[in-house]
Write a protein that holds these residues in place. Structure first.
Motif, PDB file in Angstrom:
ATOM      1  N   ASP A 158      45.252  43.760  35.819  1.00 51.43           N
ATOM      2  CA  ASP A 158      44.079  42.715  35.370  1.00 51.43           C
ATOM      3  C   ASP A 158      43.205  42.361  36.808  1.00 51.43           C
ATOM      4  O   ASP A 158      43.617  41.960  37.542  1.00 51.43           O
ATOM      5  N   HIS A 204      35.025  35.215  30.905  1.00 52.55           N
ATOM      6  CA  HIS A 204      35.965  34.597  32.013  1.00 52.55           C
ATOM      7  C   HIS A 204      36.258  33.214  31.849  1.00 52.55           C
ATOM      8  O   HIS A 204      37.116  32.408  32.206  1.00 52.55           O
ATOM      9  N   PHE A 244      48.272  33.553  32.207  1.00 56.92           N
ATOM     10  CA  PHE A 244      47.804  33.523  34.052  1.00 56.92           C
ATOM     11  C   PHE A 244      48.500  32.504  34.555  1.00 56.92           C
ATOM     12  O   PHE A 244      48.608  31.344  34.331  1.00 56.92           O
ATOM     13  N   GLY A 299      48.303  41.256  38.116  1.00 61.88           N
ATOM     14  CA  GLY A 299      46.898  40.761  38.311  1.00 61.88           C
ATOM     15  C   GLY A 299      46.523  40.980  39.888  1.00 61.88           C
ATOM     16  O   GLY A 299      47.514  40.992  40.574  1.00 61.88           O
ATOM     17  N   LEU A 300      45.233  41.105  39.944  1.00 62.23           N
ATOM     18  CA  LEU A 300      44.698  41.501  41.381  1.00 62.23           C
ATOM     19  C   LEU A 300      43.916  40.376  41.909  1.00 62.23           C
ATOM     20  O   LEU A 300      43.010  40.707  42.818  1.00 62.23           O
ATOM     21  N   LEU A 341      51.157  37.540  33.219  1.00 55.02           N
ATOM     22  CA  LEU A 341      50.451  37.807  34.068  1.00 55.02           C
ATOM     23  C   LEU A 341      50.655  37.377  35.438  1.00 55.02           C
ATOM     24  O   LEU A 341      49.995  36.440  35.871  1.00 55.02           O
ATOM     25  N   VAL A 342      51.487  38.137  36.025  1.00 57.41           N
ATOM     26  CA  VAL A 342      52.062  37.681  37.531  1.00 57.41           C
ATOM     27  C   VAL A 342      51.003  38.265  38.659  1.00 57.41           C
ATOM     28  O   VAL A 342      50.588  39.308  38.426  1.00 57.41           O
ATOM     29  N   SER A 379      38.700  34.037  28.222  1.00 57.80           N
ATOM     30  CA  SER A 379      39.359  33.585  29.217  1.00 57.80           C
ATOM     31  C   SER A 379      39.211  31.860  29.211  1.00 57.80           C
ATOM     32  O   SER A 379      37.956  31.554  29.045  1.00 57.80           O
ATOM     33  N   GLN A 380      40.166  30.969  29.070  1.00 58.27           N
ATOM     34  CA  GLN A 380      39.950  29.726  29.528  1.00 58.27           C
ATOM     35  C   GLN A 380      39.218  29.056  28.144  1.00 58.27           C
ATOM     36  O   GLN A 380      38.700  27.615  28.548  1.00 58.27           O
ATOM     37  N   GLN A 409      59.104  40.776  45.200  1.00 57.45           N
ATOM     38  CA  GLN A 409      58.543  39.431  44.310  1.00 57.45           C
ATOM     39  C   GLN A 409      58.693  40.241  43.010  1.00 57.45           C
ATOM     40  O   GLN A 409      59.048  39.629  41.968  1.00 57.45           O
ATOM     41  N   TYR A 416      37.092  39.123  42.144  1.00 55.53           N
ATOM     42  CA  TYR A 416      38.360  38.903  43.023  1.00 55.53           C
ATOM     43  C   TYR A 416      38.241  39.851  44.381  1.00 55.53           C
ATOM     44  O   TYR A 416      37.471  40.602  44.339  1.00 55.53           O
ATOM     45  N   LYS A 433      54.589  40.767  47.441  1.00 57.98           N
ATOM     46  CA  LYS A 433      55.296  41.705  47.968  1.00 57.98           C
ATOM     47  C   LYS A 433      56.192  42.593  46.804  1.00 57.98           C
ATOM     48  O   LYS A 433      56.194  41.876  45.926  1.00 57.98           O
ATOM     49  N   LYS A 474      48.316  30.883  53.955  1.00 59.19           N
ATOM     50  CA  LYS A 474      47.600  32.022  54.435  1.00 59.19           C
ATOM     51  C   LYS A 474      45.983  32.128  53.638  1.00 59.19           C
ATOM     52  O   LYS A 474      45.175  32.312  54.284  1.00 59.19           O
ATOM     53  N   LEU A 481      53.720  31.537  37.537  1.00 66.70           N
ATOM     54  CA  LEU A 481      54.489  30.677  38.560  1.00 66.70           C
ATOM     55  C   LEU A 481      53.617  29.580  39.096  1.00 66.70           C
ATOM     56  O   LEU A 481      54.045  29.345  40.126  1.00 66.70           O
ATOM     57  N   GLN A 525      51.096  29.786  40.834  1.00 69.21           N
ATOM     58  CA  GLN A 525      50.778  30.409  42.161  1.00 69.21           C
ATOM     59  C   GLN A 525      51.871  30.515  43.066  1.00 69.21           C
ATOM     60  O   GLN A 525      51.623  30.397  44.214  1.00 69.21           O
ATOM     61  N   GLY A 526      53.084  30.329  42.642  1.00 74.06           N
ATOM     62  CA  GLY A 526      53.986  30.468  43.564  1.00 74.06           C
ATOM     63  C   GLY A 526      55.059  29.243  43.720  1.00 74.06           C
ATOM     64  O   GLY A 526      56.096  29.233  44.225  1.00 74.06           O
TER      65      GLY A 526
HETATM   66  P1  NDP Z   1      51.503  33.503  39.912  1.00 72.99           P
HETATM   67  O1  NDP Z   1      51.598  32.139  39.354  1.00 72.99           O
HETATM   68  O2  NDP Z   1      52.366  34.629  39.321  1.00 72.99           O
HETATM   69  O3  NDP Z   1      51.392  33.454  41.394  1.00 72.99           O
HETATM   70  C1  NDP Z   1      51.280  34.384  42.547  1.00 72.99           C
HETATM   71  C2  NDP Z   1      52.157  34.182  43.592  1.00 72.99           C
HETATM   72  O4  NDP Z   1      53.433  33.525  43.500  1.00 72.99           O
HETATM   73  C3  NDP Z   1      52.143  35.430  44.405  1.00 72.99           C
HETATM   74  O5  NDP Z   1      51.068  35.543  44.977  1.00 72.99           O
HETATM   75  C4  NDP Z   1      53.643  34.994  45.361  1.00 72.99           C
HETATM   76  O6  NDP Z   1      52.786  34.131  46.219  1.00 72.99           O
HETATM   77  C5  NDP Z   1      54.273  34.166  44.243  1.00 72.99           C
HETATM   78  N1  NDP Z   1      55.256  34.983  43.639  1.00 72.99           N
HETATM   79  C6  NDP Z   1      55.374  35.689  42.935  1.00 72.99           C
HETATM   80  N2  NDP Z   1      56.504  36.508  42.518  1.00 72.99           N
HETATM   81  C7  NDP Z   1      57.413  35.633  43.114  1.00 72.99           C
HETATM   82  C8  NDP Z   1      58.793  35.639  43.375  1.00 72.99           C
HETATM   83  N3  NDP Z   1      59.553  36.216  42.823  1.00 72.99           N
HETATM   84  N4  NDP Z   1      59.318  34.855  44.359  1.00 72.99           N
HETATM   85  C9  NDP Z   1      58.641  34.168  45.305  1.00 72.99           C
HETATM   86  N5  NDP Z   1      57.083  33.873  45.070  1.00 72.99           N
HETATM   87  C10 NDP Z   1      56.526  34.678  44.101  1.00 72.99           C
HETATM   88  O7  NDP Z   1      50.103  34.083  39.401  1.00 72.99           O
HETATM   89  P2  NDP Z   1      48.525  34.102  40.130  1.00 72.99           P
HETATM   90  O8  NDP Z   1      48.046  32.472  40.338  1.00 72.99           O
HETATM   91  O9  NDP Z   1      48.647  35.134  41.194  1.00 72.99           O
HETATM   92  O10 NDP Z   1      47.883  34.696  38.929  1.00 72.99           O
HETATM   93  C11 NDP Z   1      48.067  35.944  38.200  1.00 72.99           C
HETATM   94  C12 NDP Z   1      47.013  36.643  37.801  1.00 72.99           C
HETATM   95  O11 NDP Z   1      46.292  35.903  36.815  1.00 72.99           O
HETATM   96  C13 NDP Z   1      45.769  36.807  38.612  1.00 72.99           C
HETATM   97  O12 NDP Z   1      46.006  37.891  39.609  1.00 72.99           O
HETATM   98  C14 NDP Z   1      44.667  37.105  37.677  1.00 72.99           C
HETATM   99  O13 NDP Z   1      44.884  38.287  37.459  1.00 72.99           O
HETATM  100  C15 NDP Z   1      45.018  36.291  36.566  1.00 72.99           C
HETATM  101  N6  NDP Z   1      44.289  34.994  36.610  1.00 72.99           N
HETATM  102  C16 NDP Z   1      43.333  34.789  35.726  1.00 72.99           C
HETATM  103  C17 NDP Z   1      42.448  33.645  35.805  1.00 72.99           C
HETATM  104  C18 NDP Z   1      41.394  33.070  34.787  1.00 72.99           C
HETATM  105  O14 NDP Z   1      40.640  32.634  34.921  1.00 72.99           O
HETATM  106  N7  NDP Z   1      41.463  34.105  33.944  1.00 72.99           N
HETATM  107  C19 NDP Z   1      42.446  32.689  37.194  1.00 72.99           C
HETATM  108  C20 NDP Z   1      43.760  32.916  37.820  1.00 72.99           C
HETATM  109  C21 NDP Z   1      44.504  34.083  37.887  1.00 72.99           C
HETATM  110  P3  NDP Z   1      52.925  34.290  48.075  1.00 72.99           P
HETATM  111  O15 NDP Z   1      51.524  34.844  48.039  1.00 72.99           O
HETATM  112  O16 NDP Z   1      52.896  32.938  48.522  1.00 72.99           O
HETATM  113  O17 NDP Z   1      53.793  35.066  48.323  1.00 72.99           O
END
Ligand code: NDP
Length: 329
Positions: free
Chosen positions: A61, A138, A221, A31-32, A295-296, A168-169, A303, A66, A300, A245, A224, A226-227
């Motif tokens: 995605d 969305h 989605f 995901g972007l 969808l991660v 979505s949602q 990760q 975004y 980096k 950040k 994790l 968000q980490g």
């Molecule tokens: P995650 O829960 O996968 O969180 C991502 C963050 O977790 C990364 O930015 C990074 O944080 C950290 N991370 C990922 N892998 C690792 C690892 N192996 N070790 C340590 N830290 C890790 O997902 P997102 O919240 O980013 O959501 C993913 C996608 O889902 C989005 O890009 C989007 O496409 C979709 N989405 C859709 C929504 C909807 O309403 N439909 C709403 C939200 C998301 P750090 O930056 O701190 O390094």
């Protein structure tokens, strides 16, 4: 410097059928939402997309807003797509969405036909694409008739601007209504994109059952959280983390000692499985066949590579599941 995709890209990734459709999805998608804005380094974004595709991740995605700013992720993706991925267009599934605030005034938000049609046109321009593979509404719009919103998705598929439609949602009951409308129109909904992770399990209470009944796939989605579901916050809040950040969606104040106690306990269970916590969190979602893909988001390459290792073990013993349940409460 021209990109050539790794010849071994399809050797290890596993693919799962998305509901009753013809589409197979990689078990992990990228995901972007974050890391592709104009405030981010384009070359990092490029390396993430290349790394993903080189490892068989065929699904990227996006959404109209975004960034930051809104639209930036699609613009940056468009640049990288043109330079790197054009020859691989038919190997990729690219999605976008509209439903949240995008532009000022009454037509840049929610679920009107006016908004959805204009927004997808804008997204296609920003990405330099003729069509997206999946276009989503969305989030539910409480005020627009569902028939109008679904009618707009159907129209966009008919026009060839999207190959498939998704939502979505949406809660379970609204999903059932949306699915019925779309089936009657002749454009069955391909997929639902809900938030789902070990700390947010709302989908288990009705939605996943409804998706199975409707023959729709599910893409989870924020798998994790968000980490938070990684080992990164266990010893303090790293300077380069999303919580430090960014702060738009994940705030330092959300990472409480009680939460970290849970995360620490999960981390120990993961260690006993020989996995990182991120890997276990992904595997835990994929143990359910109704989840088509996880969808991660990653900031980096390391990760992403860490996350891909999850696919080596997505099975859980009864006692592991019990232990996890007792931690989650
Ligand atoms: P995650 O829960 O996968 O969180 C991502 C963050 O977790 C990364 O930015 C990074 O944080 C950290 N991370 C990922 N892998 C690792 C690892 N192996 N070790 C340590 N830290 C890790 O997902 P997102 O919240 O980013 O959501 C993913 C996608 O889902 C989005 O890009 C989007 O496409 C979709 N989405 C859709 C929504 C909807 O309403 N439909 C709403 C939200 C998301 P750090 O930056 O701190 O390094």
């Amino acid at each position: 410097r021209p990109y050539k995709a790794d010849d071994t890209r399809y050797n290890t990734m596993q693919y799962r059928r998305c509901g009753n459709s013809g589409i197979l999805l990689p078990l992990i998608s990228l995901g972007l939402w974050h890391n592709f804005g104009h405030t981010n380094d384009l070359e990092t974004g490029r390396s993430l997309l290349r790394c993903a595709f080189d490892n068989g991740i065929t699904h990227f995605d996006l959404a109209n807003n975004y960034g930051p700013p809104y639209g930036a992720a699609e613009e940056n993706f468009g640049r990288i797509f043109k330079e790197d991925f054009q020859p691989y267009r038919d190997e990729l599934l690219i999605s976008s969405k509209a439903g949240w605030d995008m532009w000022p005034g009454p037509y840049g938000n929610f679920g009107s036909r006016k908004y959805l049609v204009a927004s997808l046109d804008q997204s296609l321009k920003r990405m330099g694409l003729d069509y997206v593979d999946i276009f989503y509404h969305h989030r539910p719009d409480p005020d627009t008739p569902l028939e109008e919103t679904m009618g707009a998705l159907h129209h966009l598929v008919q026009k060839g601007k999207a190959l498939y439609a998704g939502i979505s949602q949406y809660p379970a009951d609204l999903t059932a209504r949306a699915a019925k409308i779309m089936k009657d129109l002749g454009t069955p909904l391909l997929i639902h994109q809900p938030r789902y992770n070990m700390l947010d399990r709302w989908v288990e209470d009705g939605l996943l059952g409804e998706l199975e009944k409707q023959g729709m796939g599910a893409i989870a989605f924020s798998p994790l959280e968000q980490g938070i579901l990684t080992n990164k916050y266990l010893n303090g809040i790293p300077k380069d983390s999303r919580a430090t950040k960014d702060g738009r969606y994940l705030k330092e104040s959300q990472i409480t000692p009680e939460l970290l106690k849970k995360v620490g306990a999960l981390n120990n269970i993961a260690k006993n499985r020989g996995q990182s916590l991120a890997q276990m969190a992904i595997a835990w979602l994929l143990k359910d066949e109704r989840i088509s893909t996880v969808l991660v988001g990653v900031s980096k390459k390391e990760q992403l590579l860490d996350n891909l290792e999850a696919l080596k073990n997505i099975k859980f013993s009864e006692s592991e599941l019990k232990e996890i349940k007792s931690v989650l409460g």
